[in-house]
Design a protein around this motif. Structure first.
Motif, short mmCIF file in Angstrom:
data_model
loop_
_atom_site.label_atom_id
_atom_site.label_comp_id
_atom_site.label_asym_id
_atom_site.label_seq_id
_atom_site.Cartn_x
_atom_site.Cartn_y
_atom_site.Cartn_z
N MET A 10 82.93 43.92 53.67
CA MET A 10 84.25 43.37 53.37
C MET A 10 84.74 42.47 54.50
SD MET A 10 85.99 46.71 51.61
CE MET A 10 87.55 45.94 51.17
N THR A 11 84.47 42.86 55.73
CA THR A 11 84.88 42.06 56.89
C THR A 11 84.17 40.71 56.87
OG1 THR A 11 85.29 44.06 58.17
CG2 THR A 11 85.01 42.03 59.41
N GLN A 12 82.88 40.73 56.54
CA GLN A 12 82.11 39.48 56.49
C GLN A 12 82.65 38.55 55.40
OE1 GLN A 12 78.04 40.69 55.93
NE2 GLN A 12 77.84 41.47 58.02
N LYS A 13 83.13 39.12 54.32
CA LYS A 13 83.64 38.32 53.20
C LYS A 13 85.10 37.92 53.40
CE LYS A 13 80.64 40.47 49.77
NZ LYS A 13 80.58 41.33 48.59
N THR A 17 90.67 44.90 54.32
CA THR A 17 89.94 46.13 54.64
C THR A 17 90.85 47.30 54.98
OG1 THR A 17 89.77 45.47 56.96
CG2 THR A 17 87.96 44.82 55.51
N THR A 18 92.13 47.17 54.75
CA THR A 18 93.09 48.20 55.17
C THR A 18 92.76 49.57 54.58
OG1 THR A 18 94.80 46.50 55.32
CG2 THR A 18 95.55 48.78 55.27
N LEU A 19 92.52 49.65 53.29
CA LEU A 19 92.25 50.92 52.63
C LEU A 19 90.96 51.55 53.16
CD1 LEU A 19 92.99 53.05 50.51
CD2 LEU A 19 91.73 51.68 48.84
N VAL A 20 89.92 50.76 53.30
CA VAL A 20 88.64 51.28 53.79
C VAL A 20 88.80 51.76 55.24
CG1 VAL A 20 86.24 50.69 54.33
CG2 VAL A 20 87.28 49.89 52.21
N GLN A 21 89.52 51.02 56.05
CA GLN A 21 89.74 51.43 57.43
C GLN A 21 90.52 52.75 57.49
OE1 GLN A 21 91.68 47.94 59.01
NE2 GLN A 21 89.79 47.20 59.94
N LYS A 22 91.51 52.89 56.63
CA LYS A 22 92.31 54.11 56.58
C LYS A 22 91.45 55.30 56.18
CE LYS A 22 96.76 55.58 54.68
NZ LYS A 22 97.86 55.19 53.82
N ARG A 23 90.60 55.11 55.20
CA ARG A 23 89.72 56.19 54.75
C ARG A 23 88.69 56.55 55.81
NH1 ARG A 23 88.65 54.53 48.39
NH2 ARG A 23 90.67 55.29 47.65
N LEU A 24 88.13 55.55 56.46
CA LEU A 24 87.15 55.79 57.51
C LEU A 24 87.77 56.55 58.68
CD1 LEU A 24 84.24 55.35 58.36
CD2 LEU A 24 84.88 53.12 59.24
N VAL A 56 94.95 61.57 53.09
CA VAL A 56 94.00 60.54 52.65
C VAL A 56 92.76 61.20 52.04
CG1 VAL A 56 92.45 58.70 53.46
CG2 VAL A 56 94.81 58.80 54.27
N ILE A 57 92.26 62.25 52.68
CA ILE A 57 91.06 62.94 52.17
C ILE A 57 91.36 63.61 50.83
CG2 ILE A 57 89.44 64.83 52.60
CD1 ILE A 57 89.61 64.05 55.60
N ILE A 58 92.54 64.20 50.70
CA ILE A 58 92.93 64.79 49.41
C ILE A 58 92.95 63.69 48.34
CG2 ILE A 58 94.89 65.77 48.15
CD1 ILE A 58 95.47 67.45 50.68
N GLY A 59 93.39 62.50 48.70
CA GLY A 59 93.41 61.39 47.76
C GLY A 59 92.03 60.90 47.36
N LEU A 60 91.04 61.10 48.23
CA LEU A 60 89.67 60.70 47.92
C LEU A 60 88.97 61.67 46.97
CD1 LEU A 60 88.20 59.75 51.42
CD2 LEU A 60 88.38 58.27 49.44
N THR A 61 89.37 62.91 47.01
CA THR A 61 88.66 63.96 46.28
C THR A 61 88.55 63.71 44.78
OG1 THR A 61 89.31 65.52 48.01
CG2 THR A 61 88.56 66.46 45.93
#
Length: 98
Positions: A10-13, A17-24, A56-61
């Motif tokens: 995503m960074t290259q494109k 990336t806010t959501l991915v960074q938050k999840r990571l 955030v982890i609960i939201g991923l489940t």
């Protein structure tokens, strides 16, 4: 890790990336808390960091559960998703108790 690869692509494109960074970050905090619990390895995260990571982890489940429900019985993908769900559960529990 899947999220790290997604973030890199995503960074290259130039994609947001806010959501991915938050999840990571949430998964990294969850791992740090589990390592503290299991191996007495200290971490520097605040209670607020842990609470946010837990949410955030609960939201991923649900998305992982959905993929699991669609996966084929006995497939490697299903096994991976079972392990991923268990890891998320353990992280949420550890973050709740921290």
């Amino acid at each position: 890790m899947k999220l790290e690869n997604a973030l890199s692509q995503m960074t290259q494109k130039g994609t947001n990336t806010t959501l991915v960074q938050k999840r990571l970050k949430a998964l990294s905090i969850g791992l740090a808390v589990l390592e503290q619990l299991w191996n007495q390895k200290p971490h520097s995260y605040t209670p607020d960091d842990c609470a946010e990571a837990r949410n955030v982890i609960i939201g991923l489940t649900p998305s992982v559960e959905s993929s699991y429900a669609k996966s084929k019985e006995g497939s490697p993908q299903r096994t991976l998703l079972e392990r991923r769900l268990r890891a998320l559960e353990l992280a949420v529990q550890a973050l709740t108790d921290s």
